[in-house]
Design a protein around this motif. Sequence first.
Motif, PDB file in Angstrom:
ATOM      1  N   UNK A  77       0.832  -1.203   0.000  1.00  0.00           N
ATOM      2  CA  UNK A  77       0.000   0.000   0.000  1.00  0.00           C
ATOM      3  C   UNK A  77       0.871   1.259   0.000  1.00  0.00           C
ATOM      4  N   UNK A  78       2.010   1.196   0.702  1.00  0.00           N
ATOM      5  CA  UNK A  78       2.921   2.340   0.711  1.00  0.00           C
ATOM      6  C   UNK A  78       3.498   2.623  -0.656  1.00  0.00           C
ATOM      7  N   UNK A  79       3.857   1.564  -1.396  1.00  0.00           N
ATOM      8  CA  UNK A  79       4.377   1.754  -2.751  1.00  0.00           C
ATOM      9  C   UNK A  79       3.305   2.333  -3.673  1.00  0.00           C
ATOM     10  N   UNK A  80       2.070   1.874  -3.492  1.00  0.00           N
ATOM     11  CA  UNK A  80       0.969   2.419  -4.294  1.00  0.00           C
ATOM     12  C   UNK A  80       0.753   3.892  -3.979  1.00  0.00           C
ATOM     13  N   UNK A  81       0.881   4.239  -2.709  1.00  0.00           N
ATOM     14  CA  UNK A  81       0.743   5.650  -2.320  1.00  0.00           C
ATOM     15  C   UNK A  81       1.868   6.485  -2.916  1.00  0.00           C
ATOM     16  N   UNK A  82       3.098   5.953  -2.871  1.00  0.00           N
ATOM     17  CA  UNK A  82       4.231   6.675  -3.458  1.00  0.00           C
ATOM     18  C   UNK A  82       4.043   6.876  -4.955  1.00  0.00           C
ATOM     19  N   UNK A  83       3.348   5.941  -5.600  1.00  0.00           N
ATOM     20  CA  UNK A  83       3.111   6.051  -7.043  1.00  0.00           C
ATOM     21  C   UNK A  83       1.997   7.044  -7.359  1.00  0.00           C
ATOM     22  N   UNK A  84       1.342   7.568  -6.311  1.00  0.00           N
ATOM     23  CA  UNK A  84       0.310   8.582  -6.510  1.00  0.00           C
ATOM     24  C   UNK A  84      -1.062   8.025  -6.818  1.00  0.00           C
ATOM     25  N   UNK A  85      -1.287   6.720  -6.562  1.00  0.00           N
ATOM     26  CA  UNK A  85      -2.601   6.152  -6.862  1.00  0.00           C
ATOM     27  C   UNK A  85      -3.463   5.985  -5.618  1.00  0.00           C
ATOM     28  N   UNK A  86      -2.894   6.297  -4.454  1.00  0.00           N
ATOM     29  CA  UNK A  86      -3.653   6.265  -3.207  1.00  0.00           C
ATOM     30  C   UNK A  86      -3.499   7.592  -2.498  1.00  0.00           C
ATOM     31  N   UNK A  87      -4.500   7.962  -1.717  1.00  0.00           N
ATOM     32  CA  UNK A  87      -4.388   9.159  -0.901  1.00  0.00           C
ATOM     33  C   UNK A  87      -3.451   8.889   0.254  1.00  0.00           C
ATOM     34  N   UNK A  88      -2.982   9.963   0.905  1.00  0.00           N
ATOM     35  CA  UNK A  88      -2.032   9.830   2.004  1.00  0.00           C
ATOM     36  C   UNK A  88      -2.607   9.030   3.162  1.00  0.00           C
ATOM     37  N   UNK A  89      -3.933   9.003   3.308  1.00  0.00           N
ATOM     38  CA  UNK A  89      -4.528   8.252   4.415  1.00  0.00           C
ATOM     39  C   UNK A  89      -4.780   6.790   4.053  1.00  0.00           C
ATOM     40  N   UNK A  90      -4.276   6.392   2.846  1.00  0.00           N
ATOM     41  CA  UNK A  90      -4.434   5.003   2.443  1.00  0.00           C
ATOM     42  C   UNK A  90      -5.748   4.722   1.741  1.00  0.00           C
ATOM     43  N   UNK A  91      -6.603   5.737   1.595  1.00  0.00           N
ATOM     44  CA  UNK A  91      -7.889   5.548   0.941  1.00  0.00           C
ATOM     45  C   UNK A  91      -7.788   6.032  -0.499  1.00  0.00           C
ATOM     46  N   UNK A  92      -8.229   5.234  -1.418  1.00  0.00           N
ATOM     47  CA  UNK A  92      -8.233   5.628  -2.808  1.00  0.00           C
ATOM     48  C   UNK A  92      -9.659   5.795  -3.281  1.00  0.00           C
ATOM     49  N   UNK A  93      -9.846   5.720  -4.586  1.00  0.00           N
ATOM     50  CA  UNK A  93     -11.191   5.827  -5.138  1.00  0.00           C
ATOM     51  C   UNK A  93     -11.875   4.476  -5.177  1.00  0.00           C
ATOM     52  N   UNK A  94     -11.153   3.403  -4.803  1.00  0.00           N
ATOM     53  CA  UNK A  94     -11.719   2.063  -4.834  1.00  0.00           C
ATOM     54  C   UNK A  94     -12.641   1.854  -3.629  1.00  0.00           C
ATOM     55  N   UNK A  95     -13.527   0.861  -3.726  1.00  0.00           N
ATOM     56  CA  UNK A  95     -14.405   0.578  -2.582  1.00  0.00           C
ATOM     57  C   UNK A  95     -13.599   0.194  -1.350  1.00  0.00           C
ATOM     58  N   UNK A  96     -14.069   0.669  -0.215  1.00  0.00           N
ATOM     59  CA  UNK A  96     -13.366   0.324   1.020  1.00  0.00           C
ATOM     60  C   UNK A  96     -13.620  -1.136   1.368  1.00  0.00           C
TER      61      UNK A  96
END
Length: 602
Positions: A77-96
């Motif tokens: 999840x950290x790598x995905x966040x670094x790639x800019x596809x997740x928000x800083x709080x770990x929440x993206x546009x995908x379903x929780x």
Amino acid sequence: MLEELEVRNLGPIRSAVLMPGKGMTAITGETGAGKSMLLSAIRLISGATANVGRVAAGAGSAWTQGIFDVDENGKAAGLAQDAGVLDADGKGTDPDPDEIGRRELFLSRTVPASGRSRAVLCGHSVPRNVLGNVAAELVTIHGQADQLRLASPARQREFLDMAADDKAERESYRAAWEKFQAVDERLRNLTNQEASARQRADYLRESIEQINKVDPKPGEDEELKEKRSRVENAAEIAQGVNSALSALDASSVDSDSDALGASDAITHAIQALRTIHVGGSFVGVADRLESLNADLSDIIFSLSNEMDADEDAEGLDAINSRIHELDELTRRWGPTLEDVIDWRDKAAFEVEDLDASPEKVEELKTQRRQAFDDALKAAEVLSRKRTFAATVLADTVSKELSALAMAGAGLEIRVVRRKSGPKGKPSAQNSEKQQASATWPLDINGIDDIEFLFTPFPGSPQLPMGKSASGGELSRLMLALELSVAEKRTSGSSDMTFIFDEVDAGVGGKAAVELGKRLAKLSQTSQVIVVTHLAQVASWADTQFVVSKGNSNGAGSKAPIETTVNEVTGDARIHEIARMLSGSESATSLSHAKELLASSKL
């Protein structure tokens, strides 16, 4: 873990959805049915090179997607966040996800029949290597077609460190190593700068000497230029002042003169006004004239002093010479004399620092020796823990291999301490040149070189992993390794999915049962997916999928052969296990299948 794998138009698979369970999932089917396409799909979302030849005939592109349930604060999840596809709080546009602290990552890959493939992470296009980096934290494939995960020394060291549970020792060493590197870098920089520092110090001393020799004073150049102007225009000044004084007070120029000056005229006017005793503004006017006369007297006095000033025309050369000296200073260190003086004062401090560099070098050498000793001690502590863990891990793996039908096979883990040599350790005896070119026995990972040596069968020479076994043997070796560190790897939870291909090659009978049992054991802490031909292995799975091929339009149709993937449960699974046992579904094989499934429990 992998929640869902969807494949479209990849080889013979037109459309398939695989939803592996949390524990162990077995993928079975006839040889050539297309099981390899499922592995190809996982490799694609893991960043592998795309092969356009794998696109189904008549399709414009192949597409595959893996949905992974991961720790919200984990590395993936950290790598995905670094790639800019997740928000800083770990929440993206995908379903929780439903579970607190978890989330879903979507990894997909599109391979067109012609052109470049496209990697997508959580709905965002990303470079293929980004997809691969994220997948590396989620999926490990052990199979003949894959590079062995532990083939590189770096991976072997990481695996041994995990088995040794030496995080505290590594962190302690890393801090000591970084401190040593910082001091060593400062010393190297200072040593390399010594020659230029001496040149700089010489320049500063010469410059300070030149400035001190001239000994400038703030504003001195402006005063001299004004004086020079007066000397050069002395005659004109004298004539003008004389005329002004003659008009204001002739007696100050010529004591015998009877001419009435301005001051005398104002004095007479004041006296005349004072004789008027009639009320009115005369007193006020007289007061104003007295004030004016006082100012006039000051002016006359100042002009008289100007007449007395001795402007020595013969001193003009000395003035010009001094101005030239000051101009030279401002040209080099100016633009003003104040700047010159300020530069000289700062240069004096810099010279002191430069002159002190030999002492600083010795101080840093002492600091470096101490920092090296501290790092070496921390490295030795880490090395001892690695050495002990290497012995335990190698023994454990060797025992597991014996149970996996590889009697006589063994693993040796060598923890080799690097030799320092004559230049290896900074000391008072090393010359300055030696220390500058020293190659330390330490590096960022410690003082050890780690090497895994595998003996696949009795009499075989020890060879590095990845060069000494078949695909099946390597898969079983990796299974043994993963089993040996399962508890330390997970610490209660794991996002890793292990995929084993050809792990059952050359195995049968009781050894096959042991193999399945150990895969099931590993699945208690990590998700395990195994592609197998053995019923004794598949029977241990929590979930089983069958890959089969056939004509989508029924028998006799000329439509292309397609591969389907279906989960089997209940009676369907019993029939599949029976087929794997004997190639038929006789009453005997069905009974044997039921018995095998019932006994395949941990």
